[in-house]
Design a protein around this motif. Structure first.
Motif, short mmCIF file in Angstrom:
data_model
loop_
_atom_site.label_atom_id
_atom_site.label_comp_id
_atom_site.label_asym_id
_atom_site.label_seq_id
_atom_site.Cartn_x
_atom_site.Cartn_y
_atom_site.Cartn_z
N UNK A 119 0.90 -1.28 0.06
CA UNK A 119 -0.16 0.05 -0.04
C UNK A 119 0.84 1.30 -0.07
N UNK A 120 1.93 1.32 0.76
CA UNK A 120 2.87 2.53 0.81
C UNK A 120 3.62 2.44 -0.42
N UNK A 121 4.02 1.60 -1.12
CA UNK A 121 4.45 1.72 -2.53
C UNK A 121 3.56 2.23 -3.32
N UNK A 122 2.36 1.65 -3.36
CA UNK A 122 1.26 2.31 -4.33
C UNK A 122 1.20 3.77 -4.03
N UNK A 123 1.12 4.06 -2.77
CA UNK A 123 0.75 5.62 -2.33
C UNK A 123 2.02 6.49 -2.92
N UNK A 124 3.22 5.87 -2.94
CA UNK A 124 4.16 6.75 -3.36
C UNK A 124 4.29 6.86 -5.03
N UNK A 125 3.99 5.64 -5.73
CA UNK A 125 3.88 5.63 -7.09
C UNK A 125 2.85 6.78 -7.80
N UNK A 126 1.64 6.70 -6.70
CA UNK A 126 0.44 7.53 -6.92
C UNK A 126 0.98 9.08 -7.03
N UNK A 127 1.61 9.30 -5.90
CA UNK A 127 2.20 10.67 -5.66
C UNK A 127 3.10 11.01 -6.63
N UNK A 128 4.02 10.06 -7.05
CA UNK A 128 4.95 10.61 -8.26
C UNK A 128 4.31 10.83 -9.56
N UNK A 129 3.25 10.10 -9.74
CA UNK A 129 2.49 10.29 -11.04
C UNK A 129 1.92 11.51 -11.09
N UNK A 130 1.55 12.01 -9.80
CA UNK A 130 0.63 13.26 -9.51
C UNK A 130 2.00 14.33 -10.05
N UNK A 131 2.93 14.12 -9.21
CA UNK A 131 3.97 15.34 -9.46
C UNK A 131 4.46 15.35 -10.86
N UNK A 132 4.53 14.32 -11.53
CA UNK A 132 4.89 14.39 -12.97
C UNK A 132 3.67 15.09 -13.62
N UNK A 133 2.48 14.82 -13.51
CA UNK A 133 1.44 15.44 -14.10
C UNK A 133 1.47 16.97 -13.84
N UNK A 134 1.92 17.56 -12.79
CA UNK A 134 1.86 18.83 -12.30
C UNK A 134 3.09 19.34 -12.80
N UNK A 135 4.13 18.89 -13.43
CA UNK A 135 5.32 19.41 -13.79
C UNK A 135 5.19 19.56 -15.32
N UNK A 136 4.35 18.61 -16.04
CA UNK A 136 4.23 18.57 -17.42
C UNK A 136 2.90 19.67 -17.75
N UNK A 137 2.83 20.28 -18.59
CA UNK A 137 2.05 21.36 -19.30
C UNK A 137 0.90 20.39 -19.77
N UNK A 138 -0.45 21.09 -20.01
CA UNK A 138 -1.43 20.35 -20.39
C UNK A 138 -1.13 19.98 -21.75
N UNK A 139 -2.02 19.14 -22.44
CA UNK A 139 -2.05 18.81 -23.99
C UNK A 139 -2.36 20.02 -24.81
N UNK A 140 -3.29 20.68 -24.43
CA UNK A 140 -3.89 21.99 -24.98
C UNK A 140 -2.69 22.97 -25.03
N UNK A 141 -1.90 22.92 -23.85
CA UNK A 141 -0.67 24.16 -23.86
C UNK A 141 0.39 23.69 -24.94
#
Length: 1053
Positions: free
Chosen positions: A7-29
């Motif tokens: 569960x902890x591993x899954x939580x870290x991976x989820x937070x990491x993917x959120x971080x990547x999502x925030x770092x990347x601009x949107x497809x429209x941009x």
């Protein structure tokens, strides 16, 4: 357990993917960015054929040394314009969202020998001048500016800002980068053997190879091929793209490795690509997750032995590069990353010192992944690791118009700025030897606004930055450097040549005779030795003046000094005095129970007191002591805890136990007085004055803890709390003492932190012990840094920690001796969750707002249970954030106008509702006042004359005192007028206002109204006028209060 780990591993991976999502601009941009780049590409393709001359970039051509060269050519539209870089690879990471447009230079504009003597670089610039002129005239373009490619002055690029801004990409621009596909014969640019700048010769006229120059041209020639290969590798590989974004975010947070001489997005991509191909061992595979790829990259950067042989991206089957080529390359360059063609070293700008730092950062990242909460997300990707906080000392060198710079040509094989970087690096390494773990020299020479017509004249304006990381403090702060034996004649001559007048021949205690340099100084000034050595070496060898060097080492010392001296220098006498007392206590044989342990509790004994007490002439027992003309009227007594040997005769009644303790203390005092010590005793406290210091004795009995737990009556609880408090003090003192033994810089950082807390009037809300624990956290959990080895870096990190720690949702856990097991951690977590139960009902009222868990206090009851409140902590964090920003700016850019080092410890009086100014000459220690408080802009309600009853200094000359006994009668033990005034105010106005004051040299008290929450009519009847309240305040402090000012009347809620 396995389920929890998963569960902890899954939580870290989820937070990491959120971080990547925030770092990347949107497809429209990204689509909007691609359209803007396409529009600029079309404009460039439509630039008409025209004649260009050197006049378009006169300064640039002149500074390349080419005024006599024939450089005119007919401009033709580029052969190809295409999008490259992160936009093409699908790995854009904010905030650097620029799009790279590669513009292929037409062969017709160049001659086959234009690779010689910077002719290519001059024509490349002139080609960009034509594009710039045409883009400026387009309505689609808002602005066009000049910059450089990887800070290489001879390779300018254009930054083009579209007229239409993209909302999701603030600051978006398009970088125009020329490429030289197939322009020249690659063999003519061999990096190991060819000389292509005729001015690059030895003193005897023999030409030298020009590897940097050759790589500079080869890089442009092979840019398209490498960009294409990298883009194709990243295409349709989501995990690799995300890993690239993560590594970029990680590197950009570390400002000293995301630089011209270390990493950039292009090199990071190349390293990731290398790890996917067979020549890199195909370490990264398509089955890996983003987090696994990130770990593999960090591990490779930190530990791989392949770096010693050089990296080759070229496939094993198609390899054209030989072992001999690789060996020659590694003789020429510090780091080698051969590109897909096998012709150019992509890392030709990377220096050895930069690579050492990169490996260190990668190793630190691996530790964060393993040791930090949530896999180190906060430490790796969200914490700024900048020059000021990372390095123990920072040095700014002004080289503008320096003779060493002006004597060099701007560009030969390498550029003059890079040569100066190497020279400074070499000099400092030779001068500082094993005192340092790492020296990092960086000169970001490209001016922010560069006019190509000015050439390189503005490139030396910004200062050269040096970051120094110390090795052990024992090595770094030693007084003597031992050089060669005079019998080693050549080495001795070289030592004397380097050190000049500082070199001296010495005989050492072991009989050895050697050349040496000696850096004599007071013990409390030893942290400045690094500064003195660096300044001496650079001034001697670089023809610099003292004003050209600004070394950030001792700029904050002013707030710890008294009369130009650090009182820490007398701490040896303090420890001796305690030893004397301790021995005397243990030897007492006329007390019913023997004293078994004696422990000092005062911060002075754990090296964390801002101003440790200095020897007082009236505190030397009954022995005769020569008296000075003046002495302080007050003496601070330091608490000492004593334990008696076990006995079954102690009373079980709580009050009786306290009375028995008092009887014991009075008997101990009497016995010590018989042994020549001066004792000031009452039923409340027993103070022993000996060896120049005053000690306040306290008895601790373990049964008091047990009885307290059983007691039900609140009054008894309060009476018994003394044993609990003593126990906590004892545990805390032992713990902090142990920490200081491991980290000698801990003490000075705590002292600065306490001085800052006091300067901003937070002393009434946070205890000294709480400050000590917050600073301890910096040393125990330093990630993503190493533990600080300088007071300035440590203080900056303290301010940042105070302002950024998530106090509401995270406990600060301090495991100083690595005692905690899973059970302890669970207990702490449960205690913390209990303390936050009320959050949902009332988020403003949680206790404790600052949760500090230690081995002796897992529920944070000792130091922060009642205070600071959430609102006070929020204010403290805001002040810390502001101070941290100012301190960072002072380290990197120096003082400017009103923003000086002193500002860090000046607090704005306008932030209070009312201000009480105290008479400076009626304070207990006027010498501790840093800056006299400024008169606030408010209504003066009352002013008062100073009292004649108290003065902080008393005369001791023969005319003023009759005898030593008479002088001692006037000595006030543990008396501080401000403390008693504040106590009286709190008693008189318990719910009217909050009091803000500084316990160290504070001559002002801030008041903020506790706003009444009741109906307006009722409030008008019961709430007195603020001026009448403040007049009463003045009356309470009559003789001490200089003036009371009203700034804001209370608001009704």
């Amino acid at each position: 357990m396995a389920a929890a780990a998963a569960a902890a591993e899954y939580s870290i991976d989820h937070k990491l993917s959120k971080l990547v999502e925030e770092a990347r601009p949107s497809a429209a941009a990204l689509r909007a960015a691609a359209q803007a780049a396409d529009a600029v590409a079309e404009l460039i393709k439509r630039v008409p054929q025209q004649q260009t001359t050197p006049e378009a970039a006169r300064g640039f051509v002149r500074d390349l040394g080419m005024e006599e060269e024939k450089l005119a050519f007919t401009f033709r539209p580029p052969e190809m314009v295409r999008l490259a870089g992160s936009h093409a690879a699908g790995a854009v990471a904010r905030p650097d969202v620029a799009a790279d447009l590669l513009v292929r230079l037409p062969k017709e504009c160049f001659h086959e020998k234009d690779f010689l003597n910077h002719r290519y670089h001059a024509k490349r610039c002139l080609y960009l001048c034509v594009i710039e002129k045409n883009l400026r005239s387009s309505q689609l373009i808002r602005e066009v500016s000049w910059s450089t490619f990887q800070d290489e002055a001879r390779k300018p690029v254009l930054h083009v800002y579209p007229a239409t801004e993209i909302a999701d990409l603030p600051g978006f621009y398009i970088r125009i980068i020329p490429t030289a596909n197939s322009l020249f014969n690659v063999s003519k640019l061999n990096v190991s053997t060819r000389n292509n700048v005729r001015a690059h010769i030895k003193d005897d006229g023999v030409t030298l190879p020009t590897p940097k120059y050759n790589c500079s041209i080869l890089e442009d020639m092979l840019l398209e091929e490498n960009a294409e290969f990298m883009s194709s590798t990243f295409a349709d590989w989501k995990a690799l793209q995300e890993a690239l974004v993560l590594v970029k975010v990680w590197a950009r947070q570390r400002t000293s490795i995301y630089t011209h001489d270390c990493l950039n997005g292009y090199l990071i991509s190349a390293i990731l690509v290398f790890l996917t191909v067979d020549s890199g061992g195909s370490i990264i595979t398509k089955s890996m997750t983003t987090r696994q790829i990130f770990r593999v990259v960090m591990n490779f950067l930190a530990t791989s032995k392949v770096w010693a042989k050089g990296l080759v991206i070229q496939s094993m089957k198609k390899r054209t590069i030989t072992k001999e080529d690789l060996a020659n390359c590694l003789k020429t360059f510090d780091v080698a990353i051969w590109d897909i063609s096998g012709h150019v070293n992509l890392a030709f700008r990377m220096t050895k010192s930069a690579f050492v730092e990169l490996q260190d950062e990668a190793a630190c990242a691996l530790s964060c992944l393993d040791k930090c909460r949530d896999g180190g997300l906060e430490e790796l990707f969200m914490t700024k690791v900048d020059f000021g906080a990372k390095f123990d000392s920072c040095l700014r060198i002004n080289l503008k118009e320096n003779s060493k710079v002006t004597s060099l040509s701007y560009c030969v094989d390498d550029e003059s700025w890079r040569i100066l970087e190497k020279d400074v690096q070499s000099l400092l390494q030779q001068g500082l030897t094993d005192r340092t773990k790492m020296i990092r020299v960086l000169w970001r020479s490209t001016p922010s606004e560069w006019k190509i017509m000015d050439g390189f004249s503005e490139f030396s304006n910004s200062p050269l930055l040096v970051g120094i990381m110390l090795s052990s403090l024992e090595k770094s702060f030693r007084l003597v450097d031992i050089g060669p034996n005079p019998e080693n004649r050549n080495e001795a001559i070289e030592f004397r040549r380097f050190w000049g007048e500082k070199a001296e021949l010495r005989r050492f205690k072991d009989g050895n005779i050697a050349e040496s340099t000696v850096w004599e100084c007071e013990s409390w000034e030893r942290h400045t030795i690094i500064k003195r050595i660096a300044d001496y070496v650079l001034m001697k060898h670089l023809a610099l003046q003292k004003d050209d060097l600004i070394h950030i080492v001792d700029q904050l010392d002013f707030c710890l000094l008294v009369d130009g001296q650090d009182p820490v220098s007398s701490s040896g006498a303090l420890l001796e005095a305690f030893d004397t007392l301790s021995k005397q206590l243990r030897l007492l044989d006329d007390v019913p129970l023997k004293i078994s342990t004696v422990q000092p509790l005062d911060p002075a004994f754990r090296h964390t007191s801002v101003f440790p007490p200095e020897p007082h002439p009236l505190a030397y027992g009954k022995s005769s002591q020569r008296l000075p003309n003046f002495a302080t009227t007050c003496i601070r007594s330091m608490e000492v805890m004593i334990q008696l040997e076990g006995s079954g005769n102690w009373p079980l009644d709580n009050v009786a136990m306290e009375k028995t303790k008092t009887a014991f203390l009075l008997k101990i005092g009497e016995s010590l007085e018989d042994r020549g010590m001066f004792v000031s005793a009452s039923e409340d406290e027993v103070n022993v004055l000996t060896s120049g210091y005053s000690f306040l004795l306290k008895i601790f009995h373990e049964r008091g803890l047990v009885l307290q737990k059983q007691a039900g009556d609140d009054n008894i609880q309060t009476a018994l709390s003394q044993d609990k408090v003593l126990f906590q003090w004892s545990q805390h003192s032992s713990m902090i003492n142990g920490l200081h033994g491991r980290y000698q810089m801990y003490g000075p950082v705590v002292r600065l932190a306490k001085r800052w807390i006091s300067a901003h009037l937070f002393s009434s809300f946070i205890s000294e012990e709480a400050v000590e624990l917050v600073v301890a956290y910096l040393f125990l959990k330093p990630f993503p840094f190493h533990a600080p080895s300088s007071r300035v870096a440590g203080f900056l990190r303290f301010l940042r920690l105070l302002s950024t720690f998530d106090w509401t949702f995270s406990p600060m856990v301090l495991d100083i001796n690595n005692d905690f097991n899973l059970k302890d951690e669970k207990e702490i977590n449960e205690n913390f969750m209990m303390s936050r139960k009320s959050y949902e009902q009332n988020p403003h009222d949680i206790e404790p707002a600052m949760f500090l868990a230690t081995s002796y206090d897992k529920a944070s009851e000792a130091w922060t249970k009642q205070s600071p409140s959430k609102s006070v902590l929020k204010r403290m964090a805001a002040y810390a954030k502001s101070s941290a920003e100012l301190l960072t700016n002072l380290i990197l850019n120096g003082q400017s106008g009103q923003y000086t080092w002193e500002c860090l410890f000046r607090t704005p009086m306008s932030n209070y509702d009312a201000v009480i100014l105290l008479h400076h000459e009626k304070l207990c220690c006027p010498s501790h006042v840093l800056f006299p408080a400024e008169t606030p802009n408010g209504k003066l309600v009352i002013w008062g004359k100073p009292s004649k009853d108290f003065h902080p200094y008393m005369p001791l000359n023969k005319g003023a005192v009759k005898s030593l006994h008479d002088a001692r009668e006037k000595l006030l033990v543990n008396f501080d007028p401000t403390t008693y005034f504040l106590r009286d105010l709190k008693g008189a106005f318990p719910k009217t206002f909050k009091l803000w004051y500084g316990s160290i040299g504070g001559d002002a008290v801030g008041l903020t109204w506790d706003n009444p929450k009741r109906g307006r009519e009722e409030a008008d009847e019961t709430m007195p006028e603020p001026t009448s309240i403040l007049k009463e305040v003045g009356d309470v402090g009559k003789g001490l209060v200089r003036g009371v000012y009203l700034l804001k009347a209370p608001k009704l809620q």
